[in-house]
Design a protein around this motif. Structure first.
Motif, mmCIF file in Angstrom:
data_model
loop_
_atom_site.group_PDB
_atom_site.id
_atom_site.type_symbol
_atom_site.label_atom_id
_atom_site.label_comp_id
_atom_site.label_asym_id
_atom_site.label_seq_id
_atom_site.Cartn_x
_atom_site.Cartn_y
_atom_site.Cartn_z
ATOM 1 N N GLY B 74 0.720 -1.199 -0.399
ATOM 2 C CA GLY B 74 -0.068 -0.047 -0.085
ATOM 3 C C GLY B 74 0.766 1.709 -0.284
ATOM 4 O O GLY B 74 0.516 1.861 -0.875
ATOM 5 N N PHE B 75 1.986 1.043 0.801
ATOM 6 C CA PHE B 75 2.920 2.657 1.017
ATOM 7 C C PHE B 75 3.845 2.924 -0.415
ATOM 8 O O PHE B 75 4.000 3.744 -0.691
ATOM 9 C CB PHE B 75 3.882 1.949 2.097
ATOM 10 C CG PHE B 75 2.580 2.475 3.450
ATOM 11 C CD1 PHE B 75 1.319 3.650 3.187
ATOM 12 C CD2 PHE B 75 2.720 1.955 4.000
ATOM 13 C CE1 PHE B 75 1.050 3.386 4.597
ATOM 14 C CE2 PHE B 75 2.106 2.049 5.871
ATOM 15 C CZ PHE B 75 0.772 2.696 5.240
ATOM 16 N N ALA B 76 4.606 1.432 -0.462
ATOM 17 C CA ALA B 76 5.349 1.529 -1.959
ATOM 18 C C ALA B 76 4.630 1.857 -3.383
ATOM 19 O O ALA B 76 5.270 1.745 -4.230
ATOM 20 C CB ALA B 76 5.838 0.032 -1.605
ATOM 21 N N ASN B 77 3.457 1.389 -2.833
ATOM 22 C CA ASN B 77 3.155 1.395 -4.186
ATOM 23 C C ASN B 77 1.521 1.718 -4.316
ATOM 24 O O ASN B 77 0.586 1.089 -5.009
ATOM 25 C CB ASN B 77 2.600 -0.160 -5.453
ATOM 26 C CG ASN B 77 2.860 -0.224 -7.191
ATOM 27 O OD1 ASN B 77 2.758 0.950 -7.528
ATOM 28 N ND2 ASN B 77 3.022 -1.418 -7.449
ATOM 29 N N PRO B 78 0.845 3.135 -3.911
ATOM 30 C CA PRO B 78 -0.176 3.579 -3.960
ATOM 31 C C PRO B 78 -0.725 3.798 -5.872
ATOM 32 O O PRO B 78 -1.414 3.765 -5.684
ATOM 33 C CB PRO B 78 0.366 4.974 -3.676
ATOM 34 C CG PRO B 78 1.645 5.408 -4.019
ATOM 35 C CD PRO B 78 2.484 4.175 -3.595
ATOM 36 N N GLN B 79 -0.141 3.263 -6.752
ATOM 37 C CA GLN B 79 -0.554 3.601 -7.527
ATOM 38 C C GLN B 79 -0.893 2.878 -8.283
ATOM 39 O O GLN B 79 -2.015 2.113 -8.820
ATOM 40 C CB GLN B 79 0.919 3.757 -8.616
ATOM 41 C CG GLN B 79 1.955 4.008 -8.461
ATOM 42 C CD GLN B 79 2.529 4.746 -9.438
ATOM 43 O OE1 GLN B 79 1.985 5.420 -10.420
ATOM 44 N NE2 GLN B 79 4.309 5.077 -9.004
ATOM 45 N N MET B 80 -0.992 1.147 -7.903
ATOM 46 C CA MET B 80 -1.901 -0.081 -8.108
ATOM 47 C C MET B 80 -3.366 0.114 -7.482
ATOM 48 O O MET B 80 -4.460 -0.245 -7.799
ATOM 49 C CB MET B 80 -0.928 -0.758 -6.931
ATOM 50 C CG MET B 80 -1.412 -2.871 -7.887
ATOM 51 S SD MET B 80 -0.921 -3.650 -6.755
ATOM 52 C CE MET B 80 0.901 -4.005 -6.889
ATOM 53 N N PHE B 81 -2.673 0.776 -6.108
ATOM 54 C CA PHE B 81 -3.996 1.077 -5.589
ATOM 55 C C PHE B 81 -4.770 1.828 -6.107
ATOM 56 O O PHE B 81 -6.391 2.036 -6.744
ATOM 57 C CB PHE B 81 -4.528 1.836 -3.756
ATOM 58 C CG PHE B 81 -5.220 2.156 -3.277
ATOM 59 C CD1 PHE B 81 -6.604 0.814 -3.322
ATOM 60 C CD2 PHE B 81 -5.356 2.825 -2.103
ATOM 61 C CE1 PHE B 81 -7.844 0.842 -2.646
ATOM 62 C CE2 PHE B 81 -6.805 2.665 -2.261
ATOM 63 C CZ PHE B 81 -7.401 1.334 -2.119
ATOM 64 N N GLU B 82 -4.249 3.108 -6.866
ATOM 65 C CA GLU B 82 -4.792 4.292 -7.526
ATOM 66 C C GLU B 82 -5.754 3.684 -8.868
ATOM 67 O O GLU B 82 -6.785 3.976 -9.360
ATOM 68 C CB GLU B 82 -4.395 5.032 -8.183
ATOM 69 C CG GLU B 82 -4.475 6.280 -8.974
ATOM 70 C CD GLU B 82 -5.653 6.998 -7.860
ATOM 71 O OE1 GLU B 82 -4.919 6.846 -6.579
ATOM 72 O OE2 GLU B 82 -6.006 7.946 -8.591
ATOM 73 N N ILE B 83 -5.130 2.652 -9.318
ATOM 74 C CA ILE B 83 -5.138 2.021 -10.695
ATOM 75 C C ILE B 83 -6.726 1.035 -10.748
ATOM 76 O O ILE B 83 -7.180 0.862 -10.987
ATOM 77 C CB ILE B 83 -4.034 0.551 -11.023
ATOM 78 C CG1 ILE B 83 -3.387 1.298 -12.020
ATOM 79 C CG2 ILE B 83 -4.788 -0.074 -12.085
ATOM 80 C CD1 ILE B 83 -1.760 0.932 -12.017
ATOM 81 N N LEU B 84 -6.560 0.571 -9.400
ATOM 82 C CA LEU B 84 -7.979 -0.341 -9.032
ATOM 83 C C LEU B 84 -8.781 0.430 -9.111
ATOM 84 O O LEU B 84 -10.081 0.008 -8.858
ATOM 85 C CB LEU B 84 -7.060 -1.165 -7.422
ATOM 86 C CG LEU B 84 -8.304 -1.872 -6.596
ATOM 87 C CD1 LEU B 84 -7.713 -3.689 -7.782
ATOM 88 C CD2 LEU B 84 -8.400 -2.632 -5.551
ATOM 89 N N CYS B 85 -8.708 1.642 -8.270
ATOM 90 C CA CYS B 85 -10.072 2.286 -8.189
ATOM 91 C C CYS B 85 -10.635 3.335 -9.561
ATOM 92 O O CYS B 85 -11.615 2.539 -9.280
ATOM 93 C CB CYS B 85 -9.746 4.193 -7.088
ATOM 94 S SG CYS B 85 -9.369 3.854 -5.693
ATOM 95 N N GLY B 86 -9.565 3.472 -10.088
ATOM 96 C CA GLY B 86 -10.184 3.494 -11.750
ATOM 97 C C GLY B 86 -10.707 2.264 -12.604
ATOM 98 O O GLY B 86 -12.113 2.535 -12.882
ATOM 99 N N LEU B 87 -10.180 1.089 -11.932
ATOM 100 C CA LEU B 87 -10.947 0.118 -12.553
ATOM 101 C C LEU B 87 -12.228 -0.677 -11.715
ATOM 102 O O LEU B 87 -13.317 -0.387 -12.454
ATOM 103 C CB LEU B 87 -10.135 -1.179 -12.311
ATOM 104 C CG LEU B 87 -10.215 -2.572 -12.487
ATOM 105 C CD1 LEU B 87 -10.132 -2.675 -13.611
ATOM 106 C CD2 LEU B 87 -9.255 -3.594 -12.404
#
Lengths: 334, 334
Positions: B74-87
């Motif tokens: 979660g901290f190292a890769n917030p982008q992944m979460f951001e992508i998830l949100c868009g998805l």
DNA sequence: ATGAAAGCGCTAACAA
DNA sequence: TTGTTAGCGCTTTCAT
């Protein structure tokens, strides 16, 4: 489409009921037939259809994580993702599926009602940002397994899980005391910021116990942004007597604080100790690296998962509040 | 348990088939009976059981997001979460369910095979960190709808979606040129860091076109951490001729870079322009606020969602690579 | 110890 | 336009 239970039964020369029993480890199956069935499964590369199984069992084996997502959430709230990761770990281990759902606070109750009604999920992990009185009532009257992440700020029946921010403040203060600090200042977020307030509360409690003063002018409230931290720090430094330690309510404030001290040429930690909360995003990277009171948010997710699973198994279990404990990480700034 | 389709049928005095038809908007239903049925539904507060429906339809209306999660992600890769949100946004809109699943790279193919086999999901969004040759083959031969987030670094049939890092480098360089820079240096990540390399590539292309030199000693490769950025910057400053702009391969490097310039008393942007990539986590907060070439990762999630939905609808559609375009955000540092 | 059969709630031919 | 009926793949009760 892969092989079904029928195919396995046919190949093994048994009934589907027997196959099912073998899968689910019934005792009333002879070793012999069990072996036959298992061989057939292997041969057909059979994988039971989870959805059919759950449908037959009238259970979804699914937990829905509900929160207000949207553009920027990933960056603004990495903790949420971290919690999600912890949650997933527990659920996957027990063969539960985790679904993620963005919902506006206003639509949350309706969504959950429908999802529970149509048995889309056995339980819900709900971010505090989307709770409401209506939701509380719904969850309570329908006995819907749930856990809220974050302390509801109104009276409710919710089962919730949160950080003990007061204790976090205490830990920070104790650490500074151990380092020999005589006078401590606190720079926090907005006056209405509960988290900041609780942390301050904890700090005050410990200091009072040890007769260390924290006069009015050593408590600042501003905003949770770098600039505000900078300004508040400067204000504190204007006092004729300077404190020997600064507690920053969060990372953003701490970043401004460190900048201010740097600009004033004040050495950390020799002349001023600095401590803050949460092990991200700056505390590990700033120079000097910041000591922090940290919350293991991943573990919060794990706890949430464990609770929700228990609740599903034993619905009469009722624990309203769960608290996770903060820990101290000592680095260069103290 | 709520009312079922049978209850509705009974109350409305029709068959379940008719009720089903009403729900699914069949034209061959008279207004009259449709009204009767709808009234019955209302009266019984009927909500169709989604799982039963999907089971009967043999479709899950579910997309699984597969990645290597774990403590710290979660901290190292917030982008992944951001992508998830868009998805999630796209999927929810089309009544698709998004499930999140952590999986080790080695187990990914097996997991997806099973999930696809048992129709647990209609499609998969797969993070590049968990792909493999085996997975490629599986997805290809079984025609499993999927999209990989990130450019596979081996030859494959995957359909993937990634950032055009080369173009990002070009944008950065062009911007510096517009600002009148005569000599540019690049401080990047490890030599094997593809992202950093592509960004450098883009920078070089543009500079060459405009006859601006970027001599060997102006290109540094280190690590994607603050300290490394600091050191590389210092090294560049040691040259007898100093560049008038610095391109940092990422935020961490940029942070070290800014620190170094600050310590040397070099003014940004007057004496040295600084630009980096990705609008997080420091670029918005650092002083001065950094100009960046940004990727809209939320939008990447949206794109991924749109594609996977299309692919499910029309399996013969085959687009292998999707690129999202970076944009320039000008702030104080240039 | 095993199997037949009745679901789980809904859909979708096919008939009527 | 409507209803009958046979599934979807698995579980589970009740015989045997």
């Amino acid at each position: 489409m892969g092989a079904t239970i029928k195919d396995v039964a046919k190949l093994a020369g048994t009934s589907t009921a027997t196959v099912s029993k073998v899968m689910n480890g019934s005792y009333s199956i002879s070793q012999e037939t069990a072996d036959k069935v298992r061989k057939a499964m292997e041969e057909l590369d059979y994988h039971p259809n989870l959805r059919a199984k759950n449908f037959a069992r009238q259970s979804a084996r699914t937990i829905i994580f509900v929160a207000e997502l949207g553009k920027g959430t990933g960056f603004a709230n990495p903790q949420m993702f971290e919690i999600l990761c912890g949650l997933e770990e527990v659920l996957a281990q027990k063969d539960y599926t985790l679904v993620v759902r963005n919902i506006a606070a206003g639509d949350c109750a309706e969504f959950i009602r429908n999802a529970a009604d149509t048995k889309q999920a056995d339980g819900f992990v709900i971010h505090a940002s989307v709770i409401s009185q209506a939701l509380d009532e719904l969850l309570f009257t329908h006995e819907i397994p749930h856990i809220v992440i974050g302390n509801p700020n109104f009276n409710s029946h919710f089962c919730w899980l949160d950080i003990d921010n007061r204790l976090a403040g205490e830990l920070a203060a104790k650490h500074l005391l151990e380092r020999g600090c005589q006078s401590v200042a606190f720079i926090g977020g907005k006056p209405e910021d509960q988290i900041s307030a609780r942390r301050l509360d904890g700090v005050l409690t410990v200091l009072k116990e040890h007769d260390v003063l924290l006069p009015r002018e050593y408590v600042k409230k501003g905003e949770s942004v770098c600039d505000s931290g900078y300004r508040m720090t400067m204000q504190i430094l204007e006092n004729r007597r300077r404190p020997d330690a600064l507690v920053c309510a969060d990372n953003y404030i701490a970043y401004g604080c460190v900048n201010a001290l740097h600009d004033r040429g004040i050495l950390i930690p020799e002349e001023m100790k600095v401590i803050t909360f949460d092990d991200f995003p700056f505390s590990q990277i700033l120079k000097p690296m910041l000591s922090v009171v940290n919350i293991d948010v991943y573990d919060m997710g794990v706890q949430a998962g464990k609770y929700i699973l228990q609740k599903i198994k034993r619905p009469n279990l009722y624990v309203q509040s769960h608290i996770t404990f903060p820990t101290l990480i000592i680095r260069e700034s103290t």
